[in-house]
Structure formats: structure tokens, C-alpha cells
Design a protein around this motif. Structure first.
Motif, PDB file in Angstrom:
ATOM      1  N   GLY A   1      -3.099  -1.228   5.823  1.00  0.00           N
ATOM      2  CA  GLY A   1      -1.754  -0.915   6.300  1.00  0.00           C
ATOM      3  C   GLY A   1      -1.113   0.096   5.385  1.00  0.00           C
ATOM      4  N   LEU A   2       0.196   0.292   5.552  1.00  0.00           N
ATOM      5  CA  LEU A   2       0.899   1.281   4.740  1.00  0.00           C
ATOM      6  C   LEU A   2       2.366   0.871   4.620  1.00  0.00           C
ATOM      7  N   ASP A   3       2.852   0.828   3.375  1.00  0.00           N
ATOM      8  CA  ASP A   3       4.228   0.397   3.115  1.00  0.00           C
ATOM      9  C   ASP A   3       5.108   1.484   2.520  1.00  0.00           C
TER      10      ASP A   3
ATOM     11  N   PHE B   1      -3.896   9.493   6.704  1.00  0.00           N
ATOM     12  CA  PHE B   1      -3.206   8.230   6.962  1.00  0.00           C
ATOM     13  C   PHE B   1      -4.183   7.179   7.496  1.00  0.00           C
ATOM     14  N   ASP B   2      -5.070   7.597   8.399  1.00  0.00           N
ATOM     15  CA  ASP B   2      -6.077   6.671   8.938  1.00  0.00           C
ATOM     16  C   ASP B   2      -6.947   6.102   7.817  1.00  0.00           C
TER      17      ASP B   2
ATOM     18  N   ARG C   1       4.053   4.816  11.082  1.00  0.00           N
ATOM     19  CA  ARG C   1       3.072   3.873  10.527  1.00  0.00           C
ATOM     20  C   ARG C   1       3.612   2.909   9.472  1.00  0.00           C
TER      21      ARG C   1
ATOM     22  N   GLU D   1      -5.008   3.505   5.693  1.00  0.00           N
ATOM     23  CA  GLU D   1      -4.820   2.259   6.435  1.00  0.00           C
ATOM     24  C   GLU D   1      -6.128   1.490   6.596  1.00  0.00           C
ATOM     25  N   THR D   2      -7.209   2.202   6.842  1.00  0.00           N
ATOM     26  CA  THR D   2      -8.511   1.548   6.995  1.00  0.00           C
ATOM     27  C   THR D   2      -8.962   0.905   5.690  1.00  0.00           C
TER      28      THR D   2
ATOM     29  N   ARG E   1       5.205   0.046   7.500  1.00  0.00           N
ATOM     30  CA  ARG E   1       5.561  -1.304   7.943  1.00  0.00           C
ATOM     31  C   ARG E   1       6.998  -1.658   7.560  1.00  0.00           C
TER      32      ARG E   1
ATOM     33  N   VAL F   1       0.858  -1.195   0.000  1.00  0.00           N
ATOM     34  CA  VAL F   1       0.000   0.000   0.000  1.00  0.00           C
ATOM     35  C   VAL F   1       0.890   1.239   0.000  1.00  0.00           C
TER      36      VAL F   1
END
Length: 244
Positions: free
Chosen positions: A83-85, A74-75, A128, A78-79, A130, A7
Motif C-alpha cells: 500500500g501507500l501512506d 507507484f505500482d 492511491r 504498492e506491490t 490511504r 509506506v
């Protein structure tokens, strides 16, 4: 690199270099948050382009210098995607004048977006992203070429480089790379605005490759840093066709 399930969030993703980055990462299989500051319709158009190619994208809006707004951005990413990469911070403004003549209100505007905005986004990303991920900020080749009239803009981008390189060291042990991309003259609205044809032609000829960069040229560099370029960390990568 296997990008399945990865993501990305691209600030300033609704136009210019940002939109090219969104499309390139989506083509690599990323789900992408397409951030915009004001123009929701343009961001929706980029999302539609991604969907038309079978990808997944989401438009998310907010001022990059506003911490609550970016927390919400950001929320939302992720929702939506789990997630976030990768975070690519292309959002920026460029207001040009000799240092002796610059309106200090313009200096403050660039500080808010280019410095504070990069800091807010980098801070959220550092909390945040990963393991195995990447944070990519944006500087400028003018930091080296030092053209007159760019003093305040270059000052803001020098600050971006400084915080980028320090963040790379602060994230030791997290398996997250942090780099900055420094484009040269690139055919975007941000670059072309206010320049006559002679100026554009002169800048195009300045690079050994003899042309302006295209947004897709810069997006290729970002895709490398976001994916296979895992051994590039704490660097400023100049993507400028050989301009000094």
C-alpha cells in the motif's frame, strides 16, 4: 504516531534532501520507495543505508513527468510493501538566469520536472494514498525572498504551491493531508552548484540562525507533516531558519 506498516514514496530520494527524508522516514519505521531519475547506483546506496539500520527500502526509477513511468513506480512500491501512506515529492531542478537572458529550453526543462512532474506525482498520490496519509510537495523560500536570477525557478514553484493547496481542498473527506515544504538555503549539490564561497557565506548569514540549512533539518519538517502533524493541512511550511 504509530508508523508500523506505513509506506512512503520519496521522489528524488537518491540524494540531497530526498535521501535525508528517506533515512528519516525509515528511522520512524516506514518502508520507503527510493525514487531516482537516472542514477540507480546512488539510489541503491540509500537503500543499503536503510537496510543497514534494519529498515526496508526499494529503489524505483523513472522520469517524474512521464505518466506511464510514474504509474509503474507507484505500482512497484504498492506491490512490494502492500500500500501507500505518504508521498514526498522532492524531485526538482533549478536553472538560474535573469528572466531577460534565460534560455527557454531551460524553462521547458524546469516546467517538465517541477510543474508537470509534481502534477503527475500528486495525481497518482491522490488516487492511491490511504486514509490517514499525507502528500508533501516542495516549494522554495525564494518565492518570498525574490532574489534576482530565480524568476523561472520561482515561477515553477509558485505553480507547485497552487496545485498543492487546491489538492488539499479536493481531498476533503479522505483524511489525507496535503502540504508543501519551502526550504531556505540548504547545503545540497542543487543549491551549491555554481555559487562561489562569498555567495554561499552571504546566504548562510542571511538567516537569523546564521548558517545554511542541512538536509536533515528539512527531513525533520517532512517527518512531522508525514506523521504527527495531522492538523496541518493545505499549508506551505517555511523551513529556513527564520529567513524572511
Amino acid at each position: 504516531m504509530d508508523t508500523a506498516g506505513r509506506v512512503a514514496l520519496v521522489t528524488g530520494g537518491s540524494g540531497g534532501i530526498g535521501a535525508a527524508v528517506v533515512r528519516r522516514l525509515a528511522a520512524d519505521g516506514y518502508s520507503v520507495g527510493v525514487h531516482y531519475a537516472r542514477n540507480r547506483a546512488t539510489a541503491d546506496g540509500v537503500v543499503a543505508d536503510v537496510a543497514a539500520e534494519g529498515g526496508h527500502a526499494l529503489a524505483v526509477g523513472g522520469d517524474v513527468g512521464d505518466e506511464p513511468a510514474m504509474t509503474a513506480v507507484f505500482d512497484a512500491v504498492e506491490t512490494a510493501f502492500g500500500g501507500l501512506d505518504v508521498v514526498v515529492n522532492t524531485a526538482g531542478i533549478m536553472l538560474l538566469a535573469p528572466i531577460a537572458e534565460l534560455d527557454l529550453a531551460d524553462l521547458d526543462r524546469m516546467h517538465h520536472t517541477n510543474i508537470r512532474g509534481t502534477f503527475v506525482v500528486s495525481q497518482q498520490a491522490a488516487r492511491r494514498v490511504r486514509p490517514g496519509g499525507a502528500i508533501i510537495n516542495f516549494s522554495t523560500t525564494v518565492r518570498r525572498t525574490q532574489y534576482p536570477g530565480y524568476g523561472a525557478y520561482v515561477a515553477s514553484k509558485a505553480a507547485v504551491e497552487g496545485m498543492t493547496l487546491i489538492l488539499a481542498r479536493e481531498l476533503r473527506g479522505r483524511d489525507i493531508t496535503v502540504n508543501a515544504v519551502a526550504p531556505g538555503p540548504t547545503a545540497t549539490a542543487l543549491f551549491l552548484d555554481g555559487k562561489d564561497e562569498a555567495t554561499v557565506a552571504r546566504l548562510a548569514e542571511a538567516a537569523p540562525l546564521g548558517r545554511l540549512g542541512q538536509p536533515d533539518d528539512i527531513a525533520e519538517t517532512v517527518a512531522f507533516l508525514a506523521g504527527p502533524g495531522r492538523w496541518v493541512n493545505g499549508q506551505v511550511v517555511y523551513a529556513n531558519g527564520g529567513l524572511a
